[in-house]
Design an enzyme around this catalytic site. Sequence first.
Site, PDB file in Angstrom:
ATOM      1  N   THR A  40       1.090  -6.182   4.262  1.00 37.32           N
ATOM      2  CA  THR A  40       0.027  -6.199   3.268  1.00 37.32           C
ATOM      3  C   THR A  40      -1.232  -6.848   3.796  1.00 37.32           C
ATOM      4  O   THR A  40      -1.210  -7.523   4.807  1.00 37.32           O
ATOM      5  CB  THR A  40       0.539  -7.059   2.093  1.00 37.32           C
ATOM      6  OG1 THR A  40       1.764  -6.521   1.672  1.00 37.32           O
ATOM      7  CG2 THR A  40      -0.424  -7.110   0.952  1.00 37.32           C
ATOM      8  N   ASP A  56      -4.492  -4.766  -1.026  1.00 40.65           N
ATOM      9  CA  ASP A  56      -4.387  -3.330  -0.763  1.00 40.65           C
ATOM     10  C   ASP A  56      -3.221  -2.797  -1.595  1.00 40.65           C
ATOM     11  O   ASP A  56      -2.664  -3.539  -2.409  1.00 40.65           O
ATOM     12  CB  ASP A  56      -4.160  -3.074   0.739  1.00 40.65           C
ATOM     13  CG  ASP A  56      -2.737  -3.404   1.160  1.00 40.65           C
ATOM     14  OD1 ASP A  56      -2.066  -2.545   1.748  1.00 40.65           O
ATOM     15  OD2 ASP A  56      -2.294  -4.537   0.852  1.00 40.65           O
ATOM     16  N   ARG A  58      -0.488  -0.611  -0.262  1.00 43.22           N
ATOM     17  CA  ARG A  58       0.549   0.113   0.486  1.00 43.22           C
ATOM     18  C   ARG A  58       1.805  -0.740   0.611  1.00 43.22           C
ATOM     19  O   ARG A  58       1.735  -1.900   1.013  1.00 43.22           O
ATOM     20  CB  ARG A  58       0.037   0.451   1.882  1.00 43.22           C
ATOM     21  CG  ARG A  58       1.071   1.107   2.784  1.00 43.22           C
ATOM     22  CD  ARG A  58       0.534   1.392   4.168  1.00 43.22           C
ATOM     23  NE  ARG A  58      -0.259   2.605   4.183  1.00 43.22           N
ATOM     24  CZ  ARG A  58      -0.790   3.128   5.303  1.00 43.22           C
ATOM     25  NH1 ARG A  58      -0.612   2.531   6.448  1.00 43.22           N
ATOM     26  NH2 ARG A  58      -1.494   4.224   5.246  1.00 43.22           N
ATOM     27  N   LYS A  72       0.024  -5.242  -6.207  1.00 40.60           N
ATOM     28  CA  LYS A  72       0.354  -6.501  -5.557  1.00 40.60           C
ATOM     29  C   LYS A  72      -0.242  -7.705  -6.258  1.00 40.60           C
ATOM     30  O   LYS A  72      -0.018  -8.839  -5.827  1.00 40.60           O
ATOM     31  CB  LYS A  72      -0.109  -6.480  -4.103  1.00 40.60           C
ATOM     32  CG  LYS A  72       0.512  -5.318  -3.352  1.00 40.60           C
ATOM     33  CD  LYS A  72       0.275  -5.360  -1.885  1.00 40.60           C
ATOM     34  CE  LYS A  72       0.769  -4.058  -1.276  1.00 40.60           C
ATOM     35  NZ  LYS A  72       0.624  -4.014   0.171  1.00 40.60           N
ATOM     36  N   GLY A  86       4.907  -9.884   1.505  1.00 36.74           N
ATOM     37  CA  GLY A  86       6.253 -10.232   1.936  1.00 36.74           C
ATOM     38  C   GLY A  86       7.261  -9.233   1.419  1.00 36.74           C
ATOM     39  O   GLY A  86       6.976  -8.041   1.353  1.00 36.74           O
ATOM     40  N   SER A 168       0.298  -8.909   6.791  1.00 41.70           N
ATOM     41  CA  SER A 168       0.145  -8.437   8.163  1.00 41.70           C
ATOM     42  C   SER A 168      -1.321  -8.191   8.503  1.00 41.70           C
ATOM     43  O   SER A 168      -1.734  -8.269   9.652  1.00 41.70           O
ATOM     44  CB  SER A 168       0.964  -7.164   8.369  1.00 41.70           C
ATOM     45  OG  SER A 168       0.505  -6.161   7.499  1.00 41.70           O
ATOM     46  N   ASP A 205      -5.266  -2.543  10.119  1.00 41.82           N
ATOM     47  CA  ASP A 205      -3.857  -2.922  10.157  1.00 41.82           C
ATOM     48  C   ASP A 205      -3.057  -1.768   9.590  1.00 41.82           C
ATOM     49  O   ASP A 205      -3.343  -1.292   8.497  1.00 41.82           O
ATOM     50  CB  ASP A 205      -3.624  -4.184   9.312  1.00 41.82           C
ATOM     51  CG  ASP A 205      -2.158  -4.477   9.136  1.00 41.82           C
ATOM     52  OD1 ASP A 205      -1.732  -4.704   7.989  1.00 41.82           O
ATOM     53  OD2 ASP A 205      -1.433  -4.461  10.143  1.00 41.82           O
ATOM     54  N   SER A 208      -1.152  -2.019   6.141  1.00 45.43           N
ATOM     55  CA  SER A 208      -1.909  -1.988   4.888  1.00 45.43           C
ATOM     56  C   SER A 208      -2.642  -0.670   4.790  1.00 45.43           C
ATOM     57  O   SER A 208      -3.018  -0.081   5.802  1.00 45.43           O
ATOM     58  CB  SER A 208      -2.936  -3.118   4.840  1.00 45.43           C
ATOM     59  OG  SER A 208      -2.400  -4.291   5.352  1.00 45.43           O
TER      60      SER A 208
END
Lengths: 275, 239
Positions: A40, A56, A58, A72, A86, A168, A205, A208
């Site tokens: 994330t 985000d 995803r 999220k 996580g 991430s 990244d 995400s």
Amino acid sequence: MQYLDNYLESKGGYDYTNVKRNELMKAQGFKEMPFTKTGTTIVGVLFDGGVVMAADTRATAGSIVADKNCEKLHTLAPNIWAAGAGTAADLHHQCAHFNAKLKLQRLNLNRQSRVNEVITKLTSKLFPYRGHIGVALIIGGIDCNGPQLASVSPHGNYVYHPFQSMGSGSLAALGILEAKFQDGLTKQQAIDLAIEAIEAGIFHDMGSGSNVDVVAITKDGVDYKRNIRQYNAKSYQRQVPYDFPINNTPALKKYQFDIEKQELSEVGQEMVIIE
Amino acid sequence: MYIPVNDMLKHFKQDAPAMANITHKSDQWSPYHDNSGTVLAVGIPGAVIVAGDTRLSNGYNILSRDATKLSQLTDKCVLATAGQYADFIALRKFLQQRLQLYEFQNEVQASTETVAHLLSRELYSRRFFPYYTFNLLAGLDENNHGVVYGYDAIGSYDQMTYGVQGSGQELVVAVLDNQLKGYNKINKTIPQTREEILDIILDCFSCAAERDIHTGDNVEILIITAAGTERIVKPLRKD
């Protein structure tokens, strides 16, 4: 009960009996269960009079996108929200659990929940689990002590800072935040900064992606914008749509169930799949 | 009844709580990196279509949005590779040089079948330190029909009408099985024209980019016919 106290004292602070059990289980062939991680980017930005959090959308399971548009940003209290990175299941259940716990407390005490209460409760729960509950949260809210922003790591560590990022994509987002954050931002500036930070995570990244959700918390209330930005529409639409006519799939066996007689019978031959 | 504490304790005494032997396996250096991505190739009578996404990645990072996975070796054949990019470059270099030598010595370019065999031998020559490459060799045979050869990492190959390799392989191959071969259909309507197949390929990449984090950015398509090579580039998701 003296002997009990002495026994507990000599035992020591931590109970390591499960370590031996785990080793035995592994030797017997039990595998540690894998879990879905969200991979994330989440950020929080403190501004003059409130706090903004963005995420985000995803959710990944390994290298496959499990959910293209998940949420999220979770409510912990009417004045406190959490952004979570996580393990998806842990986040959902822990946030729901603390939401309920805080509500009960509010009903009992007839007082607004405070951010530092949430942090204390969370870290007390997470620390004994030694990081195995995989929740990395950014908690933001406004209470009698003003607007506050903190991040909690899975091991139970917490940090108060005017801007945070986790997940991430946190490094991509942190670059933007470190470059562009200043004290005394307005609400709109803080929202724009948070969106820009999430954008960096989404494009740089691979854990995400998809869209951006934002929530802005001020004394006047909560402003939740789901999918405030949507960048990545499906890039190609087939010119000739897929055609799946009915009765075009070969069946290996066909059964018939007679309802009156309550009988199952095999009807029709086995059809060979032609390759 | 009085129970002496020390006597009691000896029944409960445990071994000194030792931290389990946490043998940290040191992360051994690996010569292999998976730069991922997806490639696919489809052969039809008269042409062969090869496609690959252009994203180069390492873990969760994007190294390049514009790195080609396709390499034209002769006028008639193209190598498409997924896996480790460094090994792709090395393999490509070897094949280009060896095929140039072939052309000098034989005054004619190598046929696709020859290149396929050469690739297989080269991959097997590294049987005990393999090229981390998952290859597709696509080209026109002697009758200018499109053929595709699919390889594993150590050179086992087979001729097929279409092939997919890479991180999006599982997502795409089932769709192609159904659409290009009519798997699980009674009345198979198989697309014959170049445009229909291009349509399916673009859609496959678009869908792979939706669900596979390693596929995205752009898709590069080469269409080889007896007349020459055509190149198309279409955008994909960048996130």
